[in-house]
Design an enzyme around this catalytic site. Structure first.
Site, PDB file in Angstrom:
ATOM      1  N   SER A  64       0.977  -1.156   0.079  1.00  0.00           N
ATOM      2  CA  SER A  64      -0.090  -0.051  -0.043  1.00  0.00           C
ATOM      3  C   SER A  64       1.010   1.188   0.072  1.00  0.00           C
ATOM      4  CB  SER A  64      -1.047  -0.121   1.222  1.00  0.00           C
ATOM      5  OG  SER A  64      -1.636  -1.042   1.254  1.00  0.00           O
TER       6      SER A  64
HETATM    7  N1  SAH Z   1      -0.866  -4.548   4.045  1.00  0.00           N
HETATM    8  C1  SAH Z   1      -0.484  -4.841   2.934  1.00  0.00           C
HETATM    9  C2  SAH Z   1      -1.422  -4.774   1.711  1.00  0.00           C
HETATM   10  C3  SAH Z   1      -1.405  -5.558   0.497  1.00  0.00           C
HETATM   11  S1  SAH Z   1      -2.479  -5.536  -0.611  1.00  0.00           S
HETATM   12  C4  SAH Z   1       0.955  -4.129   2.417  1.00  0.00           C
HETATM   13  O1  SAH Z   1       0.999  -2.860   2.582  1.00  0.00           O
HETATM   14  O2  SAH Z   1       1.774  -4.615   1.749  1.00  0.00           O
HETATM   15  C5  SAH Z   1      -3.829  -6.475   0.072  1.00  0.00           C
HETATM   16  C6  SAH Z   1      -3.474  -8.045   0.630  1.00  0.00           C
HETATM   17  O3  SAH Z   1      -4.873  -8.660   1.041  1.00  0.00           O
HETATM   18  C7  SAH Z   1      -2.786  -8.786  -0.454  1.00  0.00           C
HETATM   19  O4  SAH Z   1      -1.962  -9.311  -0.133  1.00  0.00           O
HETATM   20  C8  SAH Z   1      -4.091  -9.908  -0.770  1.00  0.00           C
HETATM   21  O5  SAH Z   1      -3.630 -11.033  -1.166  1.00  0.00           O
HETATM   22  C9  SAH Z   1      -4.709  -9.836   0.610  1.00  0.00           C
HETATM   23  N2  SAH Z   1      -6.123 -10.560   0.476  1.00  0.00           N
HETATM   24  C10 SAH Z   1      -7.192 -10.302  -0.457  1.00  0.00           C
HETATM   25  N3  SAH Z   1      -8.231 -10.968  -0.020  1.00  0.00           N
HETATM   26  C11 SAH Z   1      -8.019 -11.570   1.431  1.00  0.00           C
HETATM   27  C12 SAH Z   1      -8.618 -12.234   2.028  1.00  0.00           C
HETATM   28  N4  SAH Z   1      -9.953 -12.518   2.018  1.00  0.00           N
HETATM   29  N5  SAH Z   1      -7.992 -12.587   3.309  1.00  0.00           N
HETATM   30  C13 SAH Z   1      -6.801 -12.266   3.743  1.00  0.00           C
HETATM   31  N6  SAH Z   1      -5.993 -11.634   2.740  1.00  0.00           N
HETATM   32  C14 SAH Z   1      -6.791 -11.340   1.714  1.00  0.00           C
END
Ligand code: SAH
Length: 213
Positions: A64
């Site tokens: 993010s």
């Molecule tokens: N906080 C992270 C954001 C990553 S993007 C960072 O800053 O790196 C969002 C993340 O949510 C992705 O890694 C994706 O795989 C995860 N995600 C999507 N749907 C999900 C679910 N149902 N349960 C858990 N994680 C999920």
């Protein structure tokens, strides 16, 4: 890859930029100054780490934007020792911010590739969430509930009910809600049955997907 004087200088500039965009919480800004964001990305993309932008990581996901991380964290209002559930561990950067604020962090990721990679990274860096779970965040972690705070870092078409039920009374959930674009919402549990909803700015996240394990 190492963390150097140069990286720290770039981080300070990034934190100043994020502050100029309206983030006021000093502890959140301090976390941005402290956490080596470049180490959460592949080494070839190091130059992008201290721009205020999201960036592709493994499995078609993104780390993010720092401003967004700061915005969500500020809305959550984390106090030391609080139990926080994070849905969407991804690179682990948001997790590291929560740990820096001395939260007890429970975090869930549904992409196996990312889960494995970030798990190794956490160990290497000495980041210690209370639990790092491979699974579907829609279910939350009922066995560890209730939580003081829940932060969802992927765009949810609607607010998952199971997550609401895992909030303490007085607890808060920060979640981007919507399909293509999302509205940042903060939901505060006022009683067993009452939830206060507040809407904030518009954002764009990768989607919160249902279980495919
Ligand atoms: N906080 C992270 C954001 C990553 S993007 C960072 O800053 O790196 C969002 C993340 O949510 C992705 O890694 C994706 O795989 C995860 N995600 C999507 N749907 C999900 C679910 N149902 N349960 C858990 N994680 C999920």
């Amino acid at each position: 890859m190492k963390d150097t004087f140069k990286h720290r200088g770039m981080r300070n500039k990034l934190a100043d930029l994020v502050e100029s965009k309206g983030i006021r919480d000093k502890k959140v800004l301090e976390a941005l100054r402290a956490i080596p964001r470049h180490l959460f990305m592949d080494s070839s993309f190091e130059d992008h780490a201290y721009q205020d932008k999201p960036f592709p990581i493994a499995a078609d996901q993104t780390i993010s934007q720092p401003y967004t991380v700061a915005y969500q964290t500020e809305l959550l209002g984390v106090e030391p020792g609080q139990k926080i559930l994070e849905i969407g561990t991804g690179s682990g950067y948001q997790t590291a911010v929560l740990l820096h604020l001395k939260a007890k962090v429970y975090t869930v990721e549904r992409q196996l590739e990312l889960y494995k990679k970030t798990n190794i990274f956490f160990r290497k860096m000495g980041y210690r969430p209370k639990k790092f779970v491979f699974g579907d965040g829609y279910n939350g972690l009922p066995e560890h509930a209730p939580f003081d705070g829940i932060i969802v870092t992927a765009g949810a078409p609607e607010v998952p009910r199971k997550l609401l039920s895992q909030l303490k009374i007085g607890g808060k959930m920060v979640i981007p809600v919507g399909e293509e674009d999302q509205v940042m919402m903060r939901i505060t549990r006022k009683s067993e049955t009452e939830f206060e909803r507040e809407s904030f700015g518009s954002f764009r996240f990768v989607p919160l997907l249902e279980d495919k394990n």
